[in-house]
Write a protein that holds these residues in place. Structure first.
Motif, PDB file in Angstrom:
ATOM      1  N   SER A   1       1.064   2.754  -1.604  1.00 49.57           N
ATOM      2  CA  SER A   1       1.473   4.006  -0.952  1.00 49.57           C
ATOM      3  C   SER A   1       2.765   3.837  -0.155  1.00 49.57           C
ATOM      4  O   SER A   1       3.534   4.786  -0.003  1.00 49.57           O
ATOM      5  CB  SER A   1       0.353   4.584  -0.106  1.00 49.57           C
ATOM      6  OG  SER A   1      -0.041   3.655   0.851  1.00 49.57           O
TER       7      SER A   1
ATOM      8  N   GLU B   1      -7.616   6.722  -9.207  1.00 48.35           N
ATOM      9  CA  GLU B   1      -7.194   7.942  -9.899  1.00 48.35           C
ATOM     10  C   GLU B   1      -7.740   7.985 -11.325  1.00 48.35           C
ATOM     11  O   GLU B   1      -7.964   9.049 -11.890  1.00 48.35           O
ATOM     12  CB  GLU B   1      -5.668   8.047  -9.911  1.00 48.35           C
ATOM     13  CG  GLU B   1      -5.069   8.691  -8.662  1.00 48.35           C
ATOM     14  CD  GLU B   1      -5.320   7.925  -7.369  1.00 48.35           C
ATOM     15  OE1 GLU B   1      -5.383   6.682  -7.411  1.00 48.35           O
ATOM     16  OE2 GLU B   1      -5.479   8.582  -6.320  1.00 48.35           O
TER      17      GLU B   1
ATOM     18  N   LYS C   1       0.920  12.798  -4.795  1.00 50.08           N
ATOM     19  CA  LYS C   1       0.238  11.579  -4.322  1.00 50.08           C
ATOM     20  C   LYS C   1       1.241  10.461  -4.102  1.00 50.08           C
ATOM     21  O   LYS C   1       2.188  10.300  -4.881  1.00 50.08           O
ATOM     22  CB  LYS C   1      -0.777  11.118  -5.375  1.00 50.08           C
ATOM     23  CG  LYS C   1      -1.965  12.028  -5.501  1.00 50.08           C
ATOM     24  CD  LYS C   1      -3.080  11.313  -6.233  1.00 50.08           C
ATOM     25  CE  LYS C   1      -4.347  12.128  -6.126  1.00 50.08           C
ATOM     26  NZ  LYS C   1      -5.536  11.293  -6.156  1.00 50.08           N
TER      27      LYS C   1
ATOM     28  N   HIS D   1      -1.152   5.660  -6.874  1.00 48.93           N
ATOM     29  CA  HIS D   1      -2.095   5.922  -7.973  1.00 48.93           C
ATOM     30  C   HIS D   1      -2.689   4.580  -8.362  1.00 48.93           C
ATOM     31  O   HIS D   1      -1.953   3.641  -8.657  1.00 48.93           O
ATOM     32  CB  HIS D   1      -1.387   6.511  -9.204  1.00 48.93           C
ATOM     33  CG  HIS D   1      -0.472   7.636  -8.887  1.00 48.93           C
ATOM     34  ND1 HIS D   1      -0.841   8.954  -9.019  1.00 48.93           N
ATOM     35  CD2 HIS D   1       0.800   7.635  -8.421  1.00 48.93           C
ATOM     36  CE1 HIS D   1       0.172   9.720  -8.645  1.00 48.93           C
ATOM     37  NE2 HIS D   1       1.186   8.941  -8.276  1.00 48.93           N
TER      38      HIS D   1
END
Ligand code: F6P
Length: 326
Positions: free
Chosen positions: A162, A191, A217, A220
């Motif tokens: 992230s 995901e 997002k 993933h």
């Protein structure tokens, strides 16, 4: 039914956290019921080579919390031959061992069933494998620990994913079964999940990658069981990086680190119960059965049944993940 005096115990196939707790339980239950316990080292290999030693209660002290197996393990192609099994039997005779507890997976029980029939010796199995891929038991020893390792590792990967807005393919063990990937995927909020048991997974993955709801997002995670039908994580990642250039793709193959580490509380508990249950099954003249754990109860499953059937993975859990992943 012949009287039992000496029980041999071995661990075979891929090691799994909690095997030591199972060995401890088998040895101590054996001594509790007035018999002698013998450790057979390196699984069937040690049985063929005569690597067998008497074990006392203190020999299995302070091991309940240790990963790996103090008895060591091996995969042994020679035990698949009649000559190999005959050599192994000679060594049991030399030590006066008249019953066995074998801790391992499918391959271990296949060999055990043949051996028991050929030489008329009672054998009871305990399921020990991180894959959880045994029919007739809800859990195998080692699965819970490995699952927690997967979850902790994926959490860390998610942190870096992230920070960089990346997509990670994380490959977990499971040549023929997707338990680690499926449960690990749900537990980490993956995901997508690719497992050997499901159809149409490539299309589903593409659908996710094309879905505009995936765009906001910042990470993933795609959990990939090593035996899935689409391909290895590296291979899939290459294709996705080419066909979906908007994703910054990376790969992590967790490998054998999933097999190490101290067993979880649940694996210690399960191994302790199964170890005692295996010795008690021999005491009750049972043979060629696996001790399983179903609906929180100890059960006995004939070797030929557990070998012949596929593990009971609940594929509808994939639908749950689909509900949760967007
Ligand atoms: O059966 C347990 C397992 O860890 C599988 O998940 C994996 O595919 C395999 O063993 C790896 O075996 P080895 O350690 O012999 O390479």
């Amino acid at each position: 039914m012949a009287r039992i005096n000496k029980i041999g115990v071995l661990t075979s196939g891929g090691d799994a956290p909690g095997m030591n707790a199972a060995v401890r339980a088998v040895v101590r239950a054996t001594i509790f019921y007035g018999w002698e316990a013998y450790g057979i080292y390196r699984g069937y290999k040690g049985m063929i080579e005569g690597d067998i030693r008497k074990l006392e209660s203190k020999d299995v002290g302070n091991i309940i919390q240790r990963g790996g197996t103090i008895l060591k393990s091996a995969r042994c192609p020679e035990f698949r031959t009649k000559e190999g099994r005959a050599k192994a039997y000679e060594n049991l005779l030399l030590h006066g061992i008249d019953a066995l507890v074998v801790i391992g997976g499918d391959g271990t029980f296949t060999g055990a069933g043949l051996f028991s029939e050929e030489f008329d010796i009672p054998v009871v199995g305990i399921p020990g494998t991180i894959d959880n891929d045994m029919f007739g038991t809800d859990f195998t020893i080692g699965y819970d620990t490995a699952l927690n390792t997967v979850v902790q590792t994926v959490d860390r990967i998610k942190d870096t994913a992230s920070s960089h807005d990346r997509l990670f393919f994380v490959e977990v063990m499971g040549r023929g079964a997707g338990f680690l990937a499926l449960t690990g995927g749900i537990a980490t909020g993956a995901e997508a999940i690719l497992i050997p048991e499901a159809e149409g997974q490539e299309e589903k993955l593409n659908k996710y990658l094309n879905d505009e709801r995936a765009e906001p997002k910042d990470s993933h995670i795609i959990l990939v069981a090593e035996g899935n039908t689409v391909g290895g994580a590296e291979e899939i990642a290459k294709r996705v990086a080419k066909e979906f250039p908007k994703y910054d793709v990376r790969v992590n193959i967790l490998g054998h680190m999933q097999r190490g580490g101290a067993p979880s509380a649940f694996d210690r508990f399960l191994a302790s119960r199964m170890g005692v249950a295996a010795v008690e099954a021999l005491k009750d003249n049972q043979r060629s059965i696996m001790v399983g754990f179903k609906n929180h109860q100890i059960v006995h499953v004939p070797f030929n049944k557990t070998i012949a059937h596929s593990p009971e993975l609940n594929k509808t859990l994939l639908d749950i993940n689909d509900i949760l992943n967007l």
